[in-house]
Scaffold this active site. Structure first.
Site, PDB file in Angstrom:
ATOM      1  N   SER A  88       0.858  -1.188   0.000  1.00 28.75           N
ATOM      2  CA  SER A  88       0.000   0.000   0.000  1.00 28.75           C
ATOM      3  C   SER A  88       0.897   1.241   0.000  1.00 28.75           C
ATOM      4  O   SER A  88       2.116   1.125  -0.068  1.00 28.75           O
ATOM      5  CB  SER A  88      -0.962  -0.028   1.172  1.00 28.75           C
ATOM      6  OG  SER A  88      -0.247  -0.142   2.355  1.00 28.75           O
ATOM      7  N   LEU A  89       0.287   2.392   0.064  1.00 28.31           N
ATOM      8  CA  LEU A  89       1.046   3.639  -0.050  1.00 28.31           C
ATOM      9  C   LEU A  89       1.065   4.388   1.265  1.00 28.31           C
ATOM     10  O   LEU A  89       0.069   4.403   1.994  1.00 28.31           O
ATOM     11  CB  LEU A  89       0.393   4.546  -1.102  1.00 28.31           C
ATOM     12  CG  LEU A  89       0.446   4.085  -2.553  1.00 28.31           C
ATOM     13  CD1 LEU A  89      -0.501   4.911  -3.400  1.00 28.31           C
ATOM     14  CD2 LEU A  89       1.866   4.198  -3.087  1.00 28.31           C
ATOM     15  N   GLU A 120      -0.343  10.805 -10.623  1.00 32.49           N
ATOM     16  CA  GLU A 120      -1.600  10.238 -11.126  1.00 32.49           C
ATOM     17  C   GLU A 120      -2.697  10.428 -10.100  1.00 32.49           C
ATOM     18  O   GLU A 120      -2.407  10.585  -8.927  1.00 32.49           O
ATOM     19  CB  GLU A 120      -1.480   8.713 -11.291  1.00 32.49           C
ATOM     20  CG  GLU A 120      -0.315   8.211 -12.022  1.00 32.49           C
ATOM     21  CD  GLU A 120       0.068   6.813 -11.524  1.00 32.49           C
ATOM     22  OE1 GLU A 120      -0.826   6.036 -11.150  1.00 32.49           O
ATOM     23  OE2 GLU A 120       1.267   6.538 -11.512  1.00 32.49           O
ATOM     24  N   LYS A 122      -5.364   9.147  -7.489  1.00 27.25           N
ATOM     25  CA  LYS A 122      -5.501   7.953  -6.668  1.00 27.25           C
ATOM     26  C   LYS A 122      -6.959   7.525  -6.764  1.00 27.25           C
ATOM     27  O   LYS A 122      -7.849   8.171  -6.219  1.00 27.25           O
ATOM     28  CB  LYS A 122      -5.109   8.236  -5.215  1.00 27.25           C
ATOM     29  CG  LYS A 122      -5.095   6.993  -4.349  1.00 27.25           C
ATOM     30  CD  LYS A 122      -4.462   7.290  -2.999  1.00 27.25           C
ATOM     31  CE  LYS A 122      -4.313   6.045  -2.134  1.00 27.25           C
ATOM     32  NZ  LYS A 122      -5.562   5.372  -1.853  1.00 27.25           N
ATOM     33  N   ASP A 124     -10.357   5.676  -6.265  1.00 26.52           N
ATOM     34  CA  ASP A 124     -10.998   5.053  -5.112  1.00 26.52           C
ATOM     35  C   ASP A 124     -11.796   3.847  -5.589  1.00 26.52           C
ATOM     36  O   ASP A 124     -12.998   3.920  -5.829  1.00 26.52           O
ATOM     37  CB  ASP A 124     -11.920   6.080  -4.441  1.00 26.52           C
ATOM     38  CG  ASP A 124     -12.168   5.730  -2.992  1.00 26.52           C
ATOM     39  OD1 ASP A 124     -11.596   4.734  -2.519  1.00 26.52           O
ATOM     40  OD2 ASP A 124     -12.937   6.456  -2.343  1.00 26.52           O
ATOM     41  N   TYR A 235      -1.852   0.938 -13.195  1.00 26.22           N
ATOM     42  CA  TYR A 235      -0.880   1.904 -12.669  1.00 26.22           C
ATOM     43  C   TYR A 235       0.481   1.323 -12.309  1.00 26.22           C
ATOM     44  O   TYR A 235       1.361   2.067 -11.902  1.00 26.22           O
ATOM     45  CB  TYR A 235      -1.441   2.701 -11.494  1.00 26.22           C
ATOM     46  CG  TYR A 235      -2.044   1.873 -10.364  1.00 26.22           C
ATOM     47  CD1 TYR A 235      -1.270   0.985  -9.624  1.00 26.22           C
ATOM     48  CD2 TYR A 235      -3.377   2.019 -10.032  1.00 26.22           C
ATOM     49  CE1 TYR A 235      -1.820   0.253  -8.596  1.00 26.22           C
ATOM     50  CE2 TYR A 235      -3.941   1.299  -8.997  1.00 26.22           C
ATOM     51  CZ  TYR A 235      -3.154   0.408  -8.283  1.00 26.22           C
ATOM     52  OH  TYR A 235      -3.703  -0.313  -7.271  1.00 26.22           O
ATOM     53  N   LYS A 300       4.906   9.283  -7.723  1.00 23.38           N
ATOM     54  CA  LYS A 300       5.874   8.184  -7.792  1.00 23.38           C
ATOM     55  C   LYS A 300       7.154   8.663  -8.459  1.00 23.38           C
ATOM     56  O   LYS A 300       7.081   9.371  -9.473  1.00 23.38           O
ATOM     57  CB  LYS A 300       5.308   7.016  -8.614  1.00 23.38           C
ATOM     58  CG  LYS A 300       4.008   6.455  -8.082  1.00 23.38           C
ATOM     59  CD  LYS A 300       3.388   5.493  -9.090  1.00 23.38           C
ATOM     60  CE  LYS A 300       2.051   4.993  -8.573  1.00 23.38           C
ATOM     61  NZ  LYS A 300       1.301   4.244  -9.590  1.00 23.38           N
ATOM     62  N   LYS A 324      -3.286  12.854   0.068  1.00 21.49           N
ATOM     63  CA  LYS A 324      -4.721  12.620   0.239  1.00 21.49           C
ATOM     64  C   LYS A 324      -5.538  13.909   0.180  1.00 21.49           C
ATOM     65  O   LYS A 324      -5.128  14.936   0.696  1.00 21.49           O
ATOM     66  CB  LYS A 324      -4.966  11.938   1.591  1.00 21.49           C
ATOM     67  CG  LYS A 324      -4.388  10.532   1.670  1.00 21.49           C
ATOM     68  CD  LYS A 324      -5.307   9.489   1.073  1.00 21.49           C
ATOM     69  CE  LYS A 324      -6.407   9.150   2.061  1.00 21.49           C
ATOM     70  NZ  LYS A 324      -7.249   8.045   1.559  1.00 21.49           N
ATOM     71  N   CYS A 428     -48.443  21.225  10.884  1.00 24.44           N
ATOM     72  CA  CYS A 428     -47.332  21.952  10.259  1.00 24.44           C
ATOM     73  C   CYS A 428     -46.518  22.706  11.308  1.00 24.44           C
ATOM     74  O   CYS A 428     -47.085  23.446  12.111  1.00 24.44           O
ATOM     75  CB  CYS A 428     -47.895  22.921   9.218  1.00 24.44           C
ATOM     76  SG  CYS A 428     -46.657  24.061   8.578  1.00 24.44           S
ATOM     77  N   CYS A 431     -47.232  26.676  10.788  1.00 28.26           N
ATOM     78  CA  CYS A 431     -48.509  27.351  10.966  1.00 28.26           C
ATOM     79  C   CYS A 431     -49.517  26.545  11.774  1.00 28.26           C
ATOM     80  O   CYS A 431     -50.594  27.044  12.104  1.00 28.26           O
ATOM     81  CB  CYS A 431     -49.111  27.731   9.618  1.00 28.26           C
ATOM     82  SG  CYS A 431     -49.723  26.307   8.692  1.00 28.26           S
ATOM     83  N   CYS A 445     -48.351  20.537   4.099  1.00 29.05           N
ATOM     84  CA  CYS A 445     -49.093  21.389   5.025  1.00 29.05           C
ATOM     85  C   CYS A 445     -50.366  21.837   4.309  1.00 29.05           C
ATOM     86  O   CYS A 445     -50.314  22.273   3.161  1.00 29.05           O
ATOM     87  CB  CYS A 445     -48.234  22.594   5.394  1.00 29.05           C
ATOM     88  SG  CYS A 445     -49.193  24.004   5.960  1.00 29.05           S
ATOM     89  N   CYS A 451     -50.048  29.666   5.602  1.00 32.23           N
ATOM     90  CA  CYS A 451     -48.826  29.179   6.251  1.00 32.23           C
ATOM     91  C   CYS A 451     -47.667  30.130   5.948  1.00 32.23           C
ATOM     92  O   CYS A 451     -47.292  30.329   4.793  1.00 32.23           O
ATOM     93  CB  CYS A 451     -48.490  27.782   5.746  1.00 32.23           C
ATOM     94  SG  CYS A 451     -46.923  27.169   6.370  1.00 32.23           S
TER      95      CYS A 451
HETATM   96  S1  IVH Z   1       0.404   2.576  -6.767  1.00 30.85           S
HETATM   97  C1  IVH Z   1       3.309  -0.011  -4.256  1.00 30.85           C
HETATM   98  N1  IVH Z   1      -1.247   4.116  -8.035  1.00 30.85           N
HETATM   99  O1  IVH Z   1      -4.081   2.938  -3.441  1.00 30.85           O
HETATM  100  C2  IVH Z   1       2.076   0.782  -4.285  1.00 30.85           C
HETATM  101  N2  IVH Z   1      -2.078   2.884  -6.178  1.00 30.85           N
HETATM  102  O2  IVH Z   1      -2.653   2.486  -0.539  1.00 30.85           O
HETATM  103  C3  IVH Z   1       1.310   0.526  -5.514  1.00 30.85           C
HETATM  104  N3  IVH Z   1      -4.451   3.229  -5.752  1.00 30.85           N
HETATM  105  O3  IVH Z   1      -3.865  -0.455  -2.818  1.00 30.85           O
HETATM  106  C4  IVH Z   1       0.122   1.344  -5.580  1.00 30.85           C
HETATM  107  N4  IVH Z   1      -4.822   4.603  -7.423  1.00 30.85           N
HETATM  108  O4  IVH Z   1      -5.511   0.299  -4.531  1.00 30.85           O
HETATM  109  C5  IVH Z   1      -1.094   3.262  -7.012  1.00 30.85           C
HETATM  110  N5  IVH Z   1      -2.604   5.497  -9.302  1.00 30.85           N
HETATM  111  C6  IVH Z   1      -2.459   4.645  -8.275  1.00 30.85           C
HETATM  112  C7  IVH Z   1      -3.518   4.278  -7.437  1.00 30.85           C
HETATM  113  C8  IVH Z   1      -3.282   3.403  -6.385  1.00 30.85           C
HETATM  114  C9  IVH Z   1      -5.360   3.955  -6.400  1.00 30.85           C
HETATM  115  C10 IVH Z   1      -4.737   2.432  -4.547  1.00 30.85           C
HETATM  116  C11 IVH Z   1      -4.318   1.003  -4.648  1.00 30.85           C
HETATM  117  C12 IVH Z   1      -3.484   0.723  -3.449  1.00 30.85           C
HETATM  118  C13 IVH Z   1      -3.743   1.892  -2.577  1.00 30.85           C
HETATM  119  C14 IVH Z   1      -2.479   2.273  -1.848  1.00 30.85           C
END
Ligand code: IVH
Length: 692
Positions: A88-89, A120, A122, A124, A235, A300, A324, A428, A431, A445, A451
């Protein structure tokens, strides 16, 4: 085609031709978002292929575009172990922490040189891994806990953005194995319409596009995923065998795209943390216009060699960071539910919330629409709820939190409010008149213009910008005027005098004079504004304009019968009945007479004519407009002489983009067509109309 398909070789060739053509158009449509043929032509190719495969079932291949939905639902999910864990990030929420991130990178690399970053959105959505062997999609898996995920190949195969076979490249060998990672998401527009359908059919609705995407990918039956608006952006790359990647991530994106994988068009390469911040700020501005939800920007290090050098912490790479954005969903407590009375007497429940910061603003109220919505949510006063505010949309309660759910955001501040059910009052709140049922879910009403709440709303509407536009006559003032019995209906507004006004709270002599001047100015208006201001149910700005253009003057409209009204474009039986009903009420006619006696007037000939103010200009409306409907926007533009088109081209003068705008907005950016958002558009319209 029959001459072609007489021989086995002919059949093979034709299958090949159709599959290649479909793959080509899939690539143009899904990967590059620039189709070259209309949908019907694509459908025809597809049907030809289906027919031919039906006649020769032995020649159907797994990567044929007809084979996206497998025949059988699964009985369970297989586990998949990721060869390279899916990390994750790390997150930052401000510029300072992003600068620190860059500082740490520089230290580790022992350099003062500028660092280039790939930035890029992020997305959801749901993180997934795709595995291609010799160019064919063989497996798709969820991230799971990062080490072990679930095999969701059957569902991912149904997503048209995901190629079943990669396109061959002349200059790059097809990797023996290629693992591509990315995010699967549901489009905002798709989510909205899916939920609308669910409400209509009484099915369960999804809370947000991410839950909808995740819920869909967890289905055993791929037919469900096939029917849902899922998409994917790639990505990153995991395992690669038999092919050298380029030196940078940005070039890798180019390669992924040429293989037919979809990458995000909002991506950019910038140098230095400062520029990353500028990228994030611009992206945040675009947030509401994108057709998918994002929760930040991902930054990145662009050079892959530097990524290797930087390596990983326990759970996150050192070369990437999530910047974020403010959350669009947070939880809070419903302190109370109050009932508001609208212009036509409709009683709407409104939740009073413990104030929370959501989508960039502090929110303390949320409309609940009607009692059916409260029942659907299962809401009681005192409940902890999830409030959502995406874009500039009105905040909404999307879910009552079940204490057992642990994947929801935490309540920022616990607050104890005694739990009790929401009950529609019998009388109401404004009124005291009886509340009566109006249709299946609505309550009203029964007090009519007795009213004060209804009177206030009617006056507010009459004075609004799009109606008589009386500047300075705001909510607070209307409240006082009605409460002190100085104004009973809209005609009374034109009999206010300086002395009376001087007695009001916060009313200096100067503002009283300004207000009187504004009222005087409003005496000279236009018939569409006047009609709209009357507040006839279902008669919005566009209808008022259409009625004016059709009848030319008020007398003709007042005397028109149901049939004559239905002859007006866009006026159906319901609207016509409302109009007849309104003008058959003697009290309403009396108010109109008094307004005219008070000097309210307009020029009939002028409004009946079309303006050529925007002659030669073409507008494209895309996304959701919140203040007015698309029809109204269209009618107002046309009344100014502009054309309104359905697609963006070089000839487009302006694109008006509301939240949820997608490919049309992208096209506008690509063609350098100027774009305005709704507030800019409103200002523009008002300015143009003011010149009439
Ligand atoms: S790069 C090594 N790029 O964010 C990390 N992640 O907490 C590789 N996500 O689980 C992730 N958009 O689901 C990357 N453009 C993007 C993203 C992205 C959404 C999500 C992904 C990951 C979470 C990281």
């Amino acid at each position: 085609m029959s001459s072609n398909t007489d021989s086995p070789q002919g059949v093979q060739a034709e299958l090949q031709r159709l599959r290649t053509a479909i793959a080509h158009h899939d690539y143009l449509y899904h990967t590059l978002d620039s189709p070259e043929i209309p949908d019907v032509e694509y459908d025809r190719l597809f049907q030809q292929l289906e027919a031919l495969e039906q006649a020769h079932p032995e020649l159907v291949t797994a990567d044929s575009p007809t084979q996206r939905v497998g025949a059988q639902p699964l009985s369970s999910f297989e586990q998949v172990t990721h060869e390279i864990p899916m990390m994750s990030l790390a997150k930052v929420f401000n510029g300072e922490d992003l600068q620190d991130f860059e500082e740490r990178i520089r230290k580790r690399l022992d350099t003062d040189a500028a660092i280039a970053y790939s930035c890029e959105p992020k997305i959801d959505g749901v993180a997934v891994s795709l595995l291609y062997e010799q160019g064919a999609l063989v497996r798709a898996a969820t991230r799971g806990d990062g080490v072990t995920g679930e095999d969701i190949t059957h569902n991912v195969r149904t997503i048209r953005d995901v190629p079943l076979r990669l396109r061959e490249q002349a200059d790059t060998p097809m990797p023996a194995r290629l693992e591509v990672r990315g995010e699967i998401y549901m489009s905002r527009a798709g989510f909205e319409s899916m939920n609308e359908e669910a409400v209509k059919s009484g099915a369960k609705t999804f809370v947000n596009p991410r839950n909808a995407a995740a819920g869909t990918l967890r289905q055993l039956d791929p037919a469900i995923a096939a029917a849902r608006p899922l998409h994917m952006f790639c990505y990153s790359v995991g395992v690669v065998d038999g092919c050298d990647l380029p030196q940078t991530l940005s070039e890798t994106f180019g390669l992924l795209q040429s293989w037919g994988l979809r990458v995000n068009p909002e991506r950019a390469v910038v140098t230095g943390a400062e520029a990353c911040l500028a990228y994030a700020a611009k992206l945040l501005e675009r947030r509401a216009a994108l057709d998918y939800e994002i929760d930040g920007a991902v930054i990145k290090v662009n050079r892959l060699k530097l990524q290797d050098e930087l390596g990983f912490n326990a759970r996150t790479p050192r070369w990437a960071m999530a910047y974020k954005f403010p959350a669009e969903e947070v939880s809070t407590v419903v302190r109370d539910v109050e009932f508001q009375v609208g212009r036509t007497g409709t009683i709407t429940p409104v939740a009073r919330l413990s104030p929370v910061f959501v989508g960039g603003v502090t929110v303390s109220n949320a409309t609940l629409h009607n009692m059916a919505e409260i029942a659907r949510l299962g809401l009681q006063i005192g409940d902890t709820v999830i409030v959502r505010r995406a874009g500039d949309v009105i905040p909404k309660i999307v879910k009552v939190m079940n204490k057992a759910d642990d994947d929801e955001p935490e309540t920022p501040e616990e607050e104890q409010v005694e739990r009790r059910p929401v009950v529609m009052p019998s009388h109401c709140p404004a009124c005291g008149s009886e509340v009566e049922a109006a249709g299946e879910v609505l309550f009203r009403c029964s007090g009519g213009l007795v009213c004060p709440a209804q009177r206030k709303e009617a006056i507010r509407h009459f004075c609004a910008r799009a109606a008589l536009d009386i500047e300075g006559l705001g909510d607070k003032l209307i409240e006082q005027l009605v409460d002190r019995h100085m104004v009973k209906d809209v005609a009374d507004v034109f009999h206010l005098n300086g002395e009376e006004l001087a007695g009001l709270e916060r009313m200096a002599e100067k503002s009283a004079n300004n207000l009187l001047a504004a009222i005087d100015k409003a005496r000279s208006t236009t018939l569409p504004r006047f009609l709209f201001g009357l507040g006839i149910p279902e008669v919005g700005e566009a209808t008022a304009l259409a009625l004016t253009q059709h009848f030319g003057n008020l007398e003709a409209l007042i005397t028109a019968d149901q049939a004559a009204l239905e002859a007006v474009e866009d006026v159906g039986p319901v609207v016509a009945a409302h109009i007849v009903h309104f003008f058959s009420n003697e009290d309403n006619l009396e108010v109109i007479r008094r307004l005219q006696t008070a000097g309210v007037h307009w020029r009939d000939e002028e409004v009946a004519e079309q303006s050529d103010m925007l002659d030669g200009q073409t507008f494209v409306l895309t996304g959701t407009l919140e203040v007015m409907t698309r029809d109204e926007a269209k009618a107002r533009l046309q009344a100014l002489g502009a054309k309104v088109a359905g697609s963006v081209s070089k000839k487009t003068t302006w694109v008006v983009a509301g939240p949820g705008a997608g490919s049309k907005l992208d096209k506008a950016v690509e063609l350098n067509v100027p774009v305005m958002d709704e507030p800019q558009f409103l200002a523009f319209l008002q300015e143009q109309e003011g010149l009439l």
